[in-house]
Scaffold this motif. Structure first.
Motif, PDB file in Angstrom:
ATOM      1  N   SER A 200       0.843  -1.192   0.000  1.00 44.92           N
ATOM      2  CA  SER A 200       0.000   0.000   0.000  1.00 44.92           C
ATOM      3  C   SER A 200       0.883   1.250   0.000  1.00 44.92           C
ATOM      4  O   SER A 200       2.109   1.166  -0.125  1.00 44.92           O
ATOM      5  CB  SER A 200      -0.942  -0.008   1.212  1.00 44.92           C
ATOM      6  N   THR A 201       0.253   2.393   0.157  1.00 45.68           N
ATOM      7  CA  THR A 201       0.957   3.672   0.114  1.00 45.68           C
ATOM      8  C   THR A 201       1.630   3.956   1.454  1.00 45.68           C
ATOM      9  O   THR A 201       1.259   3.366   2.483  1.00 45.68           O
ATOM     10  CB  THR A 201      -0.014   4.813  -0.198  1.00 45.68           C
ATOM     11  N   PRO A 202       2.603   4.867   1.487  1.00 45.51           N
ATOM     12  CA  PRO A 202       3.252   5.208   2.758  1.00 45.51           C
ATOM     13  C   PRO A 202       2.270   5.707   3.815  1.00 45.51           C
ATOM     14  O   PRO A 202       2.412   5.391   5.003  1.00 45.51           O
ATOM     15  CB  PRO A 202       4.251   6.308   2.367  1.00 45.51           C
ATOM     16  N   ASN A 203       1.262   6.468   3.398  1.00 43.99           N
ATOM     17  CA  ASN A 203       0.296   7.012   4.358  1.00 43.99           C
ATOM     18  C   ASN A 203      -0.660   5.953   4.890  1.00 43.99           C
ATOM     19  O   ASN A 203      -1.071   6.003   6.055  1.00 43.99           O
ATOM     20  CB  ASN A 203      -0.523   8.137   3.710  1.00 43.99           C
ATOM     21  N   ASP A 204      -1.030   5.013   4.034  1.00 48.07           N
ATOM     22  CA  ASP A 204      -2.085   4.067   4.404  1.00 48.07           C
ATOM     23  C   ASP A 204      -1.587   2.782   5.046  1.00 48.07           C
ATOM     24  O   ASP A 204      -2.344   2.116   5.755  1.00 48.07           O
ATOM     25  CB  ASP A 204      -2.912   3.708   3.159  1.00 48.07           C
TER      26      ASP A 204
ATOM     27  N   TYR B  74       4.369  -6.556   5.034  1.00 47.06           N
ATOM     28  CA  TYR B  74       3.937  -5.293   4.436  1.00 47.06           C
ATOM     29  C   TYR B  74       5.060  -4.663   3.629  1.00 47.06           C
ATOM     30  O   TYR B  74       6.240  -4.824   3.954  1.00 47.06           O
ATOM     31  CB  TYR B  74       3.476  -4.316   5.524  1.00 47.06           C
ATOM     32  N   ALA B  75       4.663  -3.936   2.587  1.00 46.52           N
ATOM     33  CA  ALA B  75       5.635  -3.207   1.768  1.00 46.52           C
ATOM     34  C   ALA B  75       4.963  -1.960   1.210  1.00 46.52           C
ATOM     35  O   ALA B  75       3.735  -1.900   1.071  1.00 46.52           O
ATOM     36  CB  ALA B  75       6.176  -4.075   0.635  1.00 46.52           C
ATOM     37  N   ILE B  76       5.771  -0.984   0.871  1.00 45.62           N
ATOM     38  CA  ILE B  76       5.279   0.314   0.412  1.00 45.62           C
ATOM     39  C   ILE B  76       5.425   0.451  -1.095  1.00 45.62           C
ATOM     40  O   ILE B  76       6.453   0.092  -1.670  1.00 45.62           O
ATOM     41  CB  ILE B  76       6.046   1.465   1.111  1.00 45.62           C
ATOM     42  N   GLN B  77       4.402   0.980  -1.737  1.00 45.23           N
ATOM     43  CA  GLN B  77       4.493   1.466  -3.115  1.00 45.23           C
ATOM     44  C   GLN B  77       4.480   2.990  -3.031  1.00 45.23           C
ATOM     45  O   GLN B  77       3.477   3.592  -2.644  1.00 45.23           O
ATOM     46  CB  GLN B  77       3.338   0.961  -3.985  1.00 45.23           C
TER      47      GLN B  77
ATOM     48  N   GLY C 265       7.787  -6.872  -4.369  1.00 38.12           N
ATOM     49  CA  GLY C 265       7.719  -8.117  -3.599  1.00 38.12           C
ATOM     50  C   GLY C 265       8.714  -9.176  -4.016  1.00 38.12           C
ATOM     51  O   GLY C 265       8.560 -10.347  -3.649  1.00 38.12           O
ATOM     52  N   GLU C 266       9.762  -8.780  -4.732  1.00 35.56           N
ATOM     53  CA  GLU C 266      10.721  -9.768  -5.245  1.00 35.56           C
ATOM     54  C   GLU C 266      11.317 -10.625  -4.134  1.00 35.56           C
ATOM     55  O   GLU C 266      11.417 -11.854  -4.256  1.00 35.56           O
ATOM     56  CB  GLU C 266      11.841  -9.058  -6.017  1.00 35.56           C
ATOM     57  N   LYS C 267      11.720 -10.006  -3.042  1.00 31.45           N
ATOM     58  CA  LYS C 267      12.310 -10.761  -1.933  1.00 31.45           C
ATOM     59  C   LYS C 267      11.284 -11.697  -1.318  1.00 31.45           C
ATOM     60  O   LYS C 267      11.597 -12.840  -0.956  1.00 31.45           O
ATOM     61  CB  LYS C 267      12.866  -9.805  -0.884  1.00 31.45           C
ATOM     62  N   PHE C 268      10.054 -11.239  -1.172  1.00 31.26           N
ATOM     63  CA  PHE C 268       8.974 -12.065  -0.626  1.00 31.26           C
ATOM     64  C   PHE C 268       8.722 -13.275  -1.520  1.00 31.26           C
ATOM     65  O   PHE C 268       8.550 -14.404  -1.037  1.00 31.26           O
ATOM     66  CB  PHE C 268       7.703 -11.229  -0.499  1.00 31.26           C
TER      67      PHE C 268
END
Length: 262
Positions: A56-60, A80-83, A96-99
């Motif tokens: 999701s976004t940094p804010n959300d 979780y990861a940020i776009q 998500g490459e590492k995931f």
């Protein structure tokens, strides 16, 4: 080999749902009696997937972490990861490459709701080579990614929101890929709207002869809740089913118990 990992894409700017999405991100809006994000997670859990990466976004992102935590209360594992910016659905595989590692992966969009018999989805998760997408007949295919199939049900062409669709078969926001997807996404160039398109990924698999199309089973309901009408239709559907059948759709605690996760 079964696909055991999934990415939940819950980013974007939600422009079609403003001003609601100026208050909270789309995937946390209520669909009747629970947040929208519960529905795609429920689909994955019912498919037997327990390792999730939510983007999701940094804010959300902190809001999703607050409501879902690490998923352990539902017997699943959520990372979780940020776009950073809305750069397209296909960017999920680079983020998500590492995931993903050396595995295949399922991708589900956080604003897509599926309800009905999921046997076809569970079977598709054993699709270990190439890509698997789904098809669903709609009256307004120009609003979706569209797949054209031949008499044998094999994909012939793919288009993203075409002005003159070659078929009425929309591609829902549920996809299954082998590990080639990361390498494919690295080779993509942004579209005219500056995004890495998921349709572009599917076209590469189609060109390689590795794209399978599975029609949704009869009785399967699909809602794209990215518009006001879609959001209302989904909420009314959930309310009707729950009132008539006395069950709760996408109750993550109930699903976790049913699946033996807790």
């Amino acid at each position: 080999m079964k696909i055991r990992k999934a990415i939940v894409m819950a980013g974007g700017s939600g422009t079609r749902l403003r001003p609601l999405t100026q208050i909270v991100c789309k995937q946390l809006l209520p669909v009747y009696d629970k947040p929208m994000i519960f529905y795609p997670i429920a689909t994955l859990m019912l498919g037997g997937i327990r390792d999730l990466l939510l983007i999701s976004t940094p804010n959300d992102l902190p809001r999703f972490q607050q409501i879902l935590g690490d998923g352990s209360c539902y017997g699943i594992n959520i990372q979780y990861a940020i776009q950073e910016r809305p750069s397209g659905i296909a960017e999920a595989f680079l983020i998500g490459e590492k995931f993903i590692g050396n595995d295949g992966v399922c991708l589900i969009l956080g604003d897509n709701i599926f309800y009905g018999p999921l046997d076809f989805f569970r079977a598709a998760l054993h699709h270990a080579f190439g890509a698997c997408i789904f098809s669903y007949p709609v009256r307004n295919p120009e609003q979706y990614g569209v797949v054209e199939v031949n008499a044998q049900g094999k994909a012939v062409s793919l288009e993203e929101k075409p002005a003159h669709p070659k078929s009425n078969l929309a591609v829902p926001g549920l996809y299954i890929y082998d590990n080639q997807v990361v390498e494919i996404c690295r080779s993509l160039h942004p579209s005219a709207r500056g995004e890495l398109e998921i349709t572009s990924v599917n076209k590469v698999y189609l060109e390689r002869g590795q794209l399978k199309v599975i029609p949704f089973s009869r009785g399967m309901a699909w809602f794209d809740t990215g518009t006001f009408d879609g959001l209302l239709d989904a909420a009314n559907y959930v309310a009707t089913i729950q009132h008539r059948q006395g069950l709760r759709i996408a109750d993550l605690n109930e699903i976790a118990r049913h699946m033996g996760y807790i």
